[in-house]
Every structure is written in structure tokens, then in C-alpha cells.
Write a protein that holds these residues in place. Sequence first.
Motif, mmCIF file in Angstrom:
data_model
loop_
_atom_site.group_PDB
_atom_site.id
_atom_site.type_symbol
_atom_site.label_atom_id
_atom_site.label_comp_id
_atom_site.label_asym_id
_atom_site.label_seq_id
_atom_site.Cartn_x
_atom_site.Cartn_y
_atom_site.Cartn_z
ATOM 1 N N LEU A 227 0.830 -1.217 0.000
ATOM 2 C CA LEU A 227 0.000 0.000 0.000
ATOM 3 C C LEU A 227 0.858 1.259 0.000
ATOM 4 C CD1 LEU A 227 -2.753 -1.032 2.560
ATOM 5 C CD2 LEU A 227 -3.036 -0.745 0.105
ATOM 6 N N LYS A 228 2.171 1.070 0.012
ATOM 7 C CA LYS A 228 3.141 2.176 0.042
ATOM 8 C C LYS A 228 2.959 3.046 1.280
ATOM 9 C CE LYS A 228 3.884 2.458 -4.865
ATOM 10 N NZ LYS A 228 3.721 3.264 -6.050
ATOM 11 N N LEU A 229 2.670 2.371 2.387
ATOM 12 C CA LEU A 229 2.575 3.116 3.634
ATOM 13 C C LEU A 229 3.848 2.940 4.441
ATOM 14 C CD1 LEU A 229 -1.109 2.346 4.585
ATOM 15 C CD2 LEU A 229 -0.156 4.533 3.841
ATOM 16 N N ILE A 230 4.493 1.771 4.265
ATOM 17 C CA ILE A 230 5.751 1.503 4.961
ATOM 18 C C ILE A 230 6.776 1.126 3.888
ATOM 19 C CG2 ILE A 230 6.901 -0.146 6.491
ATOM 20 C CD1 ILE A 230 4.391 -0.236 8.138
ATOM 21 N N PRO A 231 7.966 1.708 3.948
ATOM 22 C CA PRO A 231 8.976 1.423 2.923
ATOM 23 C C PRO A 231 9.438 -0.036 2.993
ATOM 24 C CG PRO A 231 9.590 3.314 4.289
ATOM 25 C CD PRO A 231 8.442 2.663 4.957
ATOM 26 N N ARG A 232 10.081 -0.488 1.924
ATOM 27 C CA ARG A 232 10.640 -1.844 1.935
ATOM 28 C C ARG A 232 11.667 -1.981 3.035
ATOM 29 N NH1 ARG A 232 8.838 -4.252 -2.212
ATOM 30 N NH2 ARG A 232 7.951 -2.933 -3.848
ATOM 31 N N GLU A 233 11.891 -3.243 3.421
ATOM 32 C CA GLU A 233 12.888 -3.499 4.454
ATOM 33 C C GLU A 233 14.221 -2.917 4.018
ATOM 34 O OE1 GLU A 233 13.216 -7.407 7.232
ATOM 35 O OE2 GLU A 233 11.948 -7.490 5.463
ATOM 36 N N GLY A 234 14.948 -2.348 4.923
ATOM 37 C CA GLY A 234 16.238 -1.765 4.568
ATOM 38 C C GLY A 234 16.167 -0.266 4.470
ATOM 39 N N SER A 235 15.038 0.255 3.995
ATOM 40 C CA SER A 235 14.964 1.720 3.889
ATOM 41 C C SER A 235 13.945 2.290 4.879
ATOM 42 C CB SER A 235 14.625 2.134 2.460
ATOM 43 O OG SER A 235 13.445 1.495 2.056
ATOM 44 N N ARG A 236 13.752 1.603 6.019
ATOM 45 C CA ARG A 236 12.738 2.083 6.973
ATOM 46 C C ARG A 236 13.319 3.139 7.915
ATOM 47 N NH1 ARG A 236 9.835 -3.730 7.848
ATOM 48 N NH2 ARG A 236 8.903 -3.718 5.788
ATOM 49 N N THR A 237 13.819 4.199 7.343
ATOM 50 C CA THR A 237 14.296 5.335 8.127
ATOM 51 C C THR A 237 13.272 6.454 7.968
ATOM 52 O OG1 THR A 237 15.448 6.176 6.207
ATOM 53 C CG2 THR A 237 16.701 4.743 7.696
ATOM 54 N N LEU A 238 13.443 7.494 8.742
ATOM 55 C CA LEU A 238 12.532 8.629 8.631
ATOM 56 C C LEU A 238 12.495 9.133 7.196
ATOM 57 C CD1 LEU A 238 10.669 10.604 10.081
ATOM 58 C CD2 LEU A 238 12.656 12.064 10.454
ATOM 59 N N GLU A 239 13.684 9.237 6.630
ATOM 60 C CA GLU A 239 13.774 9.711 5.252
ATOM 61 C C GLU A 239 13.043 8.787 4.291
ATOM 62 O OE1 GLU A 239 17.695 10.518 3.288
ATOM 63 O OE2 GLU A 239 17.786 11.930 4.980
ATOM 64 N N GLY A 240 13.239 7.491 4.532
ATOM 65 C CA GLY A 240 12.581 6.493 3.693
ATOM 66 C C GLY A 240 11.076 6.665 3.713
ATOM 67 N N PHE A 241 10.531 6.860 4.922
ATOM 68 C CA PHE A 241 9.087 7.064 5.054
ATOM 69 C C PHE A 241 8.643 8.300 4.291
ATOM 70 C CE2 PHE A 241 9.109 4.082 8.613
ATOM 71 C CZ PHE A 241 7.867 3.521 8.509
ATOM 72 N N LEU A 242 9.392 9.415 4.516
ATOM 73 C CA LEU A 242 9.002 10.669 3.887
ATOM 74 C C LEU A 242 9.050 10.560 2.375
ATOM 75 C CD1 LEU A 242 10.600 13.309 6.272
ATOM 76 C CD2 LEU A 242 8.223 12.552 6.135
#
Lengths: 287, 351, 291
Positions: free
Chosen positions: A54-69
Motif C-alpha cells: 500500500l506504500k505506507l511503509i517502505p521496503r525493508e532496509g529503507s525504513r528510516t525517517l527519510e525512507g518514510f518521507l
Amino acid sequence: MNQNLKKINIYSIYLGAFILVLPIIAFFINAFSFRWFYPQLIPKELSMQAWVRLKLIPREGSRTLEGFLDLWATNPTVIKALINSLTIGFVVTIVSIIIALPAARVLGLFNFKFKKLIIFLMVSPTILPPIAFVLGLNINFISLGFSGSFFGVCLVHLVPIMPYVVLTLTGIFANYNPDFEYQARTLGANKFKTFYLITLPAIAPGMVVAALFAFLVSWSQYLLTFLIGAGKIMTLPLLVFSTASSGNPALTAAISIIFIFPAILILFFTSKFVSGESSATSGFGKI
Amino acid sequence: MTEVNIVNLIKNFSGMTRPAVDNISINIQNGELIALLGPSGCGKTTILKMITGLLTPDNGDILLDNQSILSVPTEKRNVVMVFQNYLLFPYMNVNENVGFSLKMKGDDPKVINKRVQEMLELVKLPDIGERRPKQLSGGQQQRVALARALIANPRLLLLDEPLSNLDAHLRDEMRELITSIQKKLGVTCMFVTHDQEEAVLLADKIALIFDGKLQNFAEPKEFYEKPINVSAAKFFGGVNFIELNKNTNYFDSSIGKIISNQKNVDELHSKCIATIRPENIKISRENIYQDNFFKGKIKSVIFSGTHTRYKIVINNLNLECSLQSLGIQNINKEDEVFVNLPKDKIWIMND
Amino acid sequence: MGGDKTKIILSITPPLLIIILLFYGGIFYGLVQSLGYQPAIGKYEINFDAYYNILFSERYAKLFWTGLALNLWVSFVSTFLAAVLALFAALAIRKTFFGKTVCNFIYSLNLPMPHLVVAVGIIFVFSQSGLLARMLAQLNIISSPGDFPVLVKDKYGVGIILAYIWKESAFFFIILMSVLQSLGENFEELAQSLGANRWQRFRYVILPLVMPSLFSASIIVFAFSFGAYEVPALLGVIYPQMLPVMAFEFFLNPDLNARSEGMALSIIIALIVMILVIIYFWLTQTRIRKD
Ligand SMILES: Nc1ncnc2c1ncn2[C@@H]1O[C@H](COP(=O)(O)OP(=O)(O)OP(=O)(O)O)[C@@H](O)[C@H]1O
Ligand SMILES: [Mg+2]
């Protein structure tokens, strides 16, 4: 009371509560497990895949604040629908309260000719089904150019919400003593100050509850948005409906969780009021 | 510090067959305390609301110091009303309540604090500033409401039934407080009541109103001694009424000839009514009277402490008489007595 | 008073106008279209063809009457069961016990919940591979999904009824709780002191006291479940089909002639609900007059 009976009583309450929360449990299991095969009761592994798709949570590995934004900046459908739902809800609630306040004050405080008729006309939309008016209205809106517009959707949401707000505020004002306002006026407060120093604090508790529930009515609206939005205005209920019909349980569950979050939050904050004390706590009451 | 003129005031409400306020004129001198007295629904509150500007009169004028205030908005009139149920703002503490009008004027908070403290001392409640209205007794709420009104230095202070919500004991105390403060500050004041005793005790002058019409505006004593008509007399506890026919220098009645030394006899119609207060009737076993005496029979005797009340019947006419219990003659039920209606105490009016 | 009258009119007009234009206007326009007046496709004459077709034609009559039966069945059963269950829950929960606040919250939980979500929840719990089936499988009561009865998307509307029970019992519950709370226990204690047993206290004290609120709440729930679209759209089958879904599908039909039938159907639904509400008002009025 008989001790055994009392125990049975309490256990059946617990059982009822358990049955009532089963759907919520099912939502959470579905949303956090992508492969939940029959007859597993508990999924073998936790999975965020629904949220990633659903593109609400980034793929594993890029789950940083920046990744979310970064991800949210791509404006995924769910976020778009969420923002639409919130905006429509806010606009409709605020507009209906502003329009309803003076009417509710008059209906609650004064008696006049045709008052019963006016209340009857106002109440009818809360009883008659939306399908009764929206099909006809839809054709009108198409010819007026409101169909498929944000404005049109807000307008049609006013139909179930306005009567609700007018009625609850009328109840509050029926319990309110306007002499407080007169007292403030004789003490030198002008009309404007009287409103925000005297009237507003008196009706605020009840008004906030009314506003929250009005928001929920707009938030849950499917049929009206679907028809008048004409596929151009996507809101959360539309998204839930379409994913539920197409059948992926994990995605449906994830969107549903977002969808029900405000409902639970609102119930939590207003449970004191919905337990039937609202008319007592709102308005100063006639002493 | 204001002279008030109410001129030909009229107010109609839809759904009422008569005007709620019917052509009322009252003149109040600077610093006077006057009572609007009348039964429930006679229009008292309506008059107050027109003076404050919460209602607009259909006709007539209201003048403060000879200037009409009808076009001035409520909040600029500086006519403060204290409502019957006090109406302290529930979410403000006592200090904020009392200081409300100064805050509306935009006064400096320090000045407000000082004035609030002064006012609370004036109403003898110096230490309750931080409390909420709910934490106050009825009497305290009343005094806070009074302080909140007085702090504005009103040109005219209006009190709607100021004592009706208090119990008897508090009522005496509050009555004294109101009169003493009113005289001390010299504020012109008008209060509403349906209790004639309260009006008599408090007011310099009483305006008696029935059905929206002013019956009489005069000093309290006059309402007892010289009522304007039967209903006014009854409202002040009058019980003795005798129908009369006017003759050249005496009156005829069902019990015989009655004479009076009243001055305004010329204004009386040929049919008129005499009244006399029970405490002014004299009775005796022997005939010791010169004029206005009649033979009657005692129907009942009611002892009520300092006074004893006798019901007497003279030729089908019932009268009540009240005598001091001390030094009373021994008069009992069924006794025949002579009844005297002193000619300087009897009051004759048109009806 | 002139001033007051203008004030009243100025205050009442805006919301009333919105309701009249959008709601009554919509109904009126629907009515006109249902009578065959469709300028868009060049139809100007007025007739009752659409109504006749729905009620009596070979093509639609069976669909309509089975749909109406299903509608009545679903609304009656779900309203009745939700009310009864909520009444028992409210009576049980009144007394203090461990976890009362939490239980209270859970029993009210479905009040703000959108119908759509409740319908989805019912699928998750009651479908043949849903949570309940898995629980039974774990307990070895059933072995394959096929052993679990079809409760969702079934022709008897069981899934729809379940969804409405879930959702509306919370509404009943909250109303009953506030009524019971405002009544206190005085009446019951009084009845008890007069020798009424548990059943008698329920039958002769509690029930008459809560009945008026229960009755008005039932009308609201019945009217709602009779005319709502979302739940039967998600949980229903194609035949028999509930009327609101049918009306909507007629309306969306690419054949513009079916539109009149859709409109007619929606007017019929509104009419039935209105008749029910009028009967209800009539009943309460006569009851008030008797008292
Ligand atoms: N807003 C209004 N609309 C219609 N009638 C009114 C209105 N306000 C007062 N009345 C009527 O006017 C009459 C006078 O009312 P008012 O409140 O002045 O009486 P009052 O002398 O203050 O009585 P009370 O001692 O009971 O307070 C009453 O008959 C009342 O019903
Ligand atoms: Mg009054």
C-alpha cells in the motif's frame, strides 16, 4: 443475588466482549500476515507486506525517517484517500456547525409557528435512506457540473450531517439558559464578546461531541461519495469497498485499520458523553 | 446617581390579549430605592428588560437624567440587572465574575483586582475570590452577584426578585445589606418583588402593578392606609370592605350610616367602597362610642401571640378585627359587642 | 414581535434551504424521473411504466418481491436480535464487576464503527476460512472449510443480519445504558420490597420503563437497515438481492431505460420506510394520548 448466577452473568459478559472484538482481532492478524493459510489460527510469521504494497511503509532496509518521507511524497493512493476523507470531513463538519448554530439556538429557545413542521422536515433525512434522494440528485449535479467535484461531494455530505448537527445542538440549547447572555450584556459585554465568553463555553462540550460524530458520519459515507464523486474523488471508504470486493484480505485489513482508527479514538474521548450525560453537561442548564 | 423617567411605556407580546406592560409612567429621584410590586405575570420583569435594553418597548420612552436611552445598546447603558437566579458564570471564579464588567471596559488587571477586592469587602465576602460559584451557598452567590453589578458603578441598579431564592433568615440579613449598600453608594435602584412585605420593608416608594397597569406609585404607608382600589387593598392584606352609597355628608351601607372625615370626598362616585384595617377596628361590650358604631356578634376568636383576631358579623357583613392580646377585655365567641369604625381610620375609595 | 420574527427566519432558512434543495429536491427529481420524464433521452411524457414493470412485469416482479421479502426478513430479524442482545448486555453490565469500564467500552465499540468495516469484519470472522472456522478446526470440530456453514454471501442474508446485529447492538446498548442509568435502581428495589421476583421485576418494572426508548431506537435501526446499501452490497448474493442494491444496479445499468426503474425502486424504498415511520409516530401519539 445468587453467587453462581452472578458468575455466569459475568462470564457471559466477558464472552460477549470477546465475540465483539473478534473482527478487530481478525483485522490485525490479516493486516500483519501475508500468508495466513487455513487452518492456522496464529500466522506462522509476521509480515509487513500489505503495508509495503500500500506504500505506507517502505521496503525493508529503507525504513528510516527519510525512507518514510520519500515514500509518502510519492502520494500513494491510501494517503490521497486519507487526505480527501479528512478534508471533506473537516469542511463539512465546520460548515454544518456554522450554519446549524443560529438555527439550533432559535429552535431550542423559542416557540413559534411551524416549528414542528420545520423539525419534521429537518429530521426526515436522518430516517429516510440516502438512496432515496441521491439518485435523483446525482443527475441534477451532473447537469450543474458539481458531479465529480470536491465541492459536490461536500455538498451532498451536508444532507446526512446537517440534520444531525441541528438536532443535537437544538437539544443543547433547549437546556441552556439565555439569561446568562443577557446578564453579560447588561454588564457591558457586546454581542461578539458575549458569544465567545458566555455562549460558546456553555455549549462547547456538547458541540464538540456533536462535531466529532458529525465528522464520523462524513468519514463513513460510501454511497454518496461514490455517486457524486463519480470516480474522481477517492476516499477511504471507497478504497475499503473496492479492495474488499476484489478480495485481498491483507490489503483490506490494513486499509480498514486506518479507516477505523479515528472512530475508536473518538469513542475513547467521548465515552463519558455518549453514556447519556451529554445533555446534562452541555449548556448551563436552567437553574 | 441618576434620575429615571419612565414615560408611557407599552409592550405587547404576540399571543397575549392585553399588553404585558400597559402605559406605565414612573419617575424615580436620584438615589431612591423603589419597588415594582405585583403578582406573577403582571409585567415586572418585562419592564426591567426594557430598561436594560433586552426588550424594545412598542411605545413610550425611558430617560436617564432627561436623556432617552432607547437607542443606546444594552452594553453601553450602564444599567445593570441582577437576575433572580444570580447567574454567576459557572466556569469563572468569584474574582473573574466580579471583575467581568471592568474587563469588558478594558481596565488594567491591577485596577480590576483592587476594585474586586473592595467590592467583595463591601458585600462582606473578602476571602472567597478563588472559589467557583458552585462552591458558594445561595446567600453568598447573591452577594457576589450584587458585587458584580455594583463594581460597574451603574447609573441604575435593577434587582429582579433579589430575596425570593433565600430562606427567611438569610432574607433579613440580605435586605439590610442591600439597603445599607444602596444608601452608602447612593445608587438609584429599582427592584422587583411580588411580596408586599418585602416591598414595604425595603423601598422608599412602591409602584403597584396589576395586569401590566400601574395602580399606584407612592410611599409604602399609603398602600396600607389609603389604597387606591379594592384589589390594591387586598394585595396589602385588606380584608374589610363595605359597599357604600354616597350622600351629602354621610354614606349609606347595609349596616347603617357611616361618616368619614376624608378630604377627597368630591372625587368619589355615588357607589363606593369603604375599607378599614383590622387593627383599627375597636370593639367593646358596652357602647362607649360617639359615631360609626354598630351592634355585632363574635363568630370566632383566634389567638396568635401578641395579637388576637376576631371575626365579627354585623347584619350579614363580615369584618375582621385584630387587637393586642395584652390588656384585652374578656370577649368570647357568640358574644354581642359594639363595633366602632373610627372616622379618621376608615378609607373610602372608588371601585 | 417583528424583530424576533426576522431573527427566527434568518436563522432557520440556511439549513432548511440546504435540506430542501438537496434532499427533497433529490427525491422530487427522482420521482419525476421514475415517472418516465427523462429529457436526457428525449422522454417527456409522464407514466407509471417503471412502477408497473417493477411490481408486475415478468422480467422484474420476481426479483422485486423476493428482494422485498429479504429486506423485511433482514430488517426484522436483525433489529429484534440486536435489541434483545443489547438489553441483556445492558442489564448484565449495569452492576459493578471487574473490568466493567473495559466491557462497557467494548460493547459501545461498534457505535462509531463504519458499516463498511463491520461488513469486512464479518467476512473475516464468519467466512468459511475465517477466524471462527479456524478456531473450530483447532478444536477439531470441523476438518475442512467446507464443513463450516455458508454464513457470508448466503441467500438467507445471514451475513447481512450478523453485520447489522454487530453494529446496531452497540446503538441499542448505549441508549439502554443511559435510560437505565437515569432510572437508577429505585424502582426495582421498590418492586422487590413489594415482593416481585427477578422475572417479575424484569417483566413489570424494567421492560415497561425501557420500552419507549427501545421502540424508537428500533424504528431508527429498522429504517436504516431497510435502506442501506453498503452491507448488502458486500455481504449479499445476486439472487435474492436486497432492494437498495437492486435500485443502485438498475441505476448504474448502461441501458438508460433501466434508470427509471432504479428511481422507481428507490422511491418505493423511501415510501415503505416513510409508512413505517408514520405508523410509529401514530402509535406513539395514541399511546401518549392514552396516558
Ligand atoms: N418573550 C415573551 N413572549 C411572550 N410573552 C411573554 C414574553 N415574556 C413575558 N411574556 C408574558 O408577559 C407577561 C409578563 O411577564 P413578566 O415576565 O414581565 O412577568 P413578571 O411580573 O416578571 O412575573 P414573575 O413574578 O412571575 O416573574 C406574562 O404574562 C408573560 O407570560
Ligand atoms: Mg419576573
